[in-house]
Enzyme design. Structure first.
Site, PDB file in Angstrom:
ATOM      1  CD  GLU A   1       4.793  58.861   9.320  1.00  0.00           C
ATOM      2  OE1 GLU A   1       3.926  58.496  10.124  1.00  0.00           O
ATOM      3  OE2 GLU A   1       5.329  59.980   9.348  1.00  0.00           O
TER       4      GLU A   1
ATOM      5  CD  GLU B   1       0.075  64.225   5.236  1.00  0.00           C
ATOM      6  OE1 GLU B   1       0.107  65.001   6.177  1.00  0.00           O
ATOM      7  OE2 GLU B   1       0.215  63.005   5.367  1.00  0.00           O
TER       8      GLU B   1
ATOM      9  CG  ASN C   1      -1.119  60.949  11.981  1.00  0.00           C
ATOM     10  OD1 ASN C   1      -1.372  60.065  12.800  1.00  0.00           O
ATOM     11  ND2 ASN C   1      -0.376  60.742  10.910  1.00  0.00           N
ATOM     12  CD1 TRP C   2      -2.310  63.577  18.147  1.00  0.00           C
ATOM     13  CD2 TRP C   2      -3.376  62.297  19.647  1.00  0.00           C
ATOM     14  NE1 TRP C   2      -3.180  64.380  18.838  1.00  0.00           N
ATOM     15  CE2 TRP C   2      -3.849  63.632  19.761  1.00  0.00           C
ATOM     16  CE3 TRP C   2      -3.910  61.326  20.484  1.00  0.00           C
ATOM     17  CZ2 TRP C   2      -4.829  63.997  20.694  1.00  0.00           C
ATOM     18  CZ3 TRP C   2      -4.890  61.688  21.416  1.00  0.00           C
ATOM     19  CH2 TRP C   2      -5.331  63.018  21.517  1.00  0.00           C
ATOM     20  CE  LYS C   3       3.280  61.761  11.921  1.00  0.00           C
ATOM     21  NZ  LYS C   3       4.300  61.919  10.922  1.00  0.00           N
TER      22      LYS C   3
ATOM     23  CG  HIS D   1       0.378  58.950   6.798  1.00  0.00           C
ATOM     24  ND1 HIS D   1       1.730  58.812   6.960  1.00  0.00           N
ATOM     25  CD2 HIS D   1       0.058  60.176   7.302  1.00  0.00           C
ATOM     26  CE1 HIS D   1       2.209  59.907   7.556  1.00  0.00           C
ATOM     27  NE2 HIS D   1       1.209  60.743   7.765  1.00  0.00           N
TER      28      HIS D   1
ATOM     29  CB  SER E   1       7.078  70.482   8.651  1.00  0.00           C
ATOM     30  OG  SER E   1       7.875  69.307   8.626  1.00  0.00           O
TER      31      SER E   1
ATOM     32  N   GLY F   1       7.445  65.415   8.960  1.00  0.00           N
ATOM     33  CA  GLY F   1       8.315  65.129  10.103  1.00  0.00           C
ATOM     34  C   GLY F   1       9.739  65.630   9.937  1.00  0.00           C
TER      35      GLY F   1
ATOM     36  N   GLY G   1       1.092  66.385  12.287  1.00  0.00           N
ATOM     37  CA  GLY G   1       1.650  65.264  13.038  1.00  0.00           C
ATOM     38  C   GLY G   1       2.258  65.753  14.335  1.00  0.00           C
TER      39      GLY G   1
END
Ligand code: PEP
Length: 245
Positions: free
Chosen positions: A95, A163, A7-9, A93, A205, A169, A226
């Site tokens: 976020e 998650e 996931n390159w966000k 997700h 992480s 993160g 991520g």
């Protein structure tokens, strides 16, 4: 077979995405052992997809909107992503839930839209630290599963990504033994919704140094990565480590 989802966000802009994608395109790995899926920004999606079309690397959407077409400024639908070659989409997700205010109801609509469009949804679920403090970890996870999976067609195929919100993160990953226990609970819970064998992956992480501890459990069928997926020198060693399982 283990899955590695990157996931390159919003870490990589268009140029950065293409640099990393081109670097990855030059690498080889054992695709019978490791299945890699990349989730670039919407801006970079079509170019990254073009680069990996007909290769062992799949490309997915970080976010989709449920309505196929119409007056939805700024939105890109699951159907449009499917037409552009998306094989997967992240839904729910944390976020999206906590920064953009997505609810269990909107997550369900996105999940259903992916299925209708022929994209495999990766349903992300996870508890907060507060849930743990209030003894509500299991409650939260079961509620997030129920709100999306109640009434799901038995033939539907999807992924679950466990998650924990507090592990994303933060550089504070969830212990692999706890992850394996939670995956057991999730797998047992999934039996009340489907008789399919639904793969469950862990995210939070993960990096090249800890990925093997997770993947050595049979019920951890992959990882969602991520930050450590956004530079070749971190991501490729992670793929290599996973290949050794
Ligand atoms: C994620 O974005 O799903 C994630 C797990 O991020 P990170 O690996 O940076 O914790």
């Amino acid at each position: 077979m283990k899955h590695i989802f990157a996931n390159w966000k919003m870490y990589l802009d268009f140029a950065g995405s293409m640099i990393l994608a081109n670097q990855l395109a030059e690498k080889t790995f054992d695709s019978e052992k490791v299945q890699v899926g990349l989730f670039p920004s919407t801006l970079a999606f079509t170019e990254v997809e073009k680069l990996f079309r007909d290769t062992d690397i799949a490309v997915g959407a970080q976010n989709v909107v449920w309505t196929p077409k119409g007056a939805y400024t700024g939105a890109v639908s699951a159907e449009m992503f499917a037409q552009a070659g998306a094989q997967y989409a992240l839904v729910g997700h944390s976020e999206r839930r906590y920064i953009f205010g997505e609810t269990d109801t909107s997550v369900k609509k996105k999940f259903d839209a992916c299925i209708d469009a022929g994209i495999m949804p990766i349903l992300c679920i996870g508890e907060t630290k507060e849930d743990i403090d209030n003894n509500k970890r299991e409650y939260r996870l079961k509620k997030q599963l129920m709100s999306v999976l109640e009434g799901v067609e038995h033939a539907t195929k999807f992924f679950i990504a466990y998650e924990p919100v507090w592990a994303i993160g933060t550089g504070e990953p969830c212990d692999h033994l706890i992850v394996a226990n939670i995956h057991d609970m999730i797998k047992a819970e999934l039996k009340s919704y489907t008789d399919q064998d639904i793969p469950v992956v862990y995210g939070g992480s993960v990096d090249a140094t800890n990925v093997v501890s997770y993947l050595s459990h049979d019920n951890v069928e992959g990882v969602l990565v991520g930050h450590a997926s956004t530079a070749l020198e971190q991501f490729f060693p992670l793929i290599r480590a996973a290949e050794q399982i």
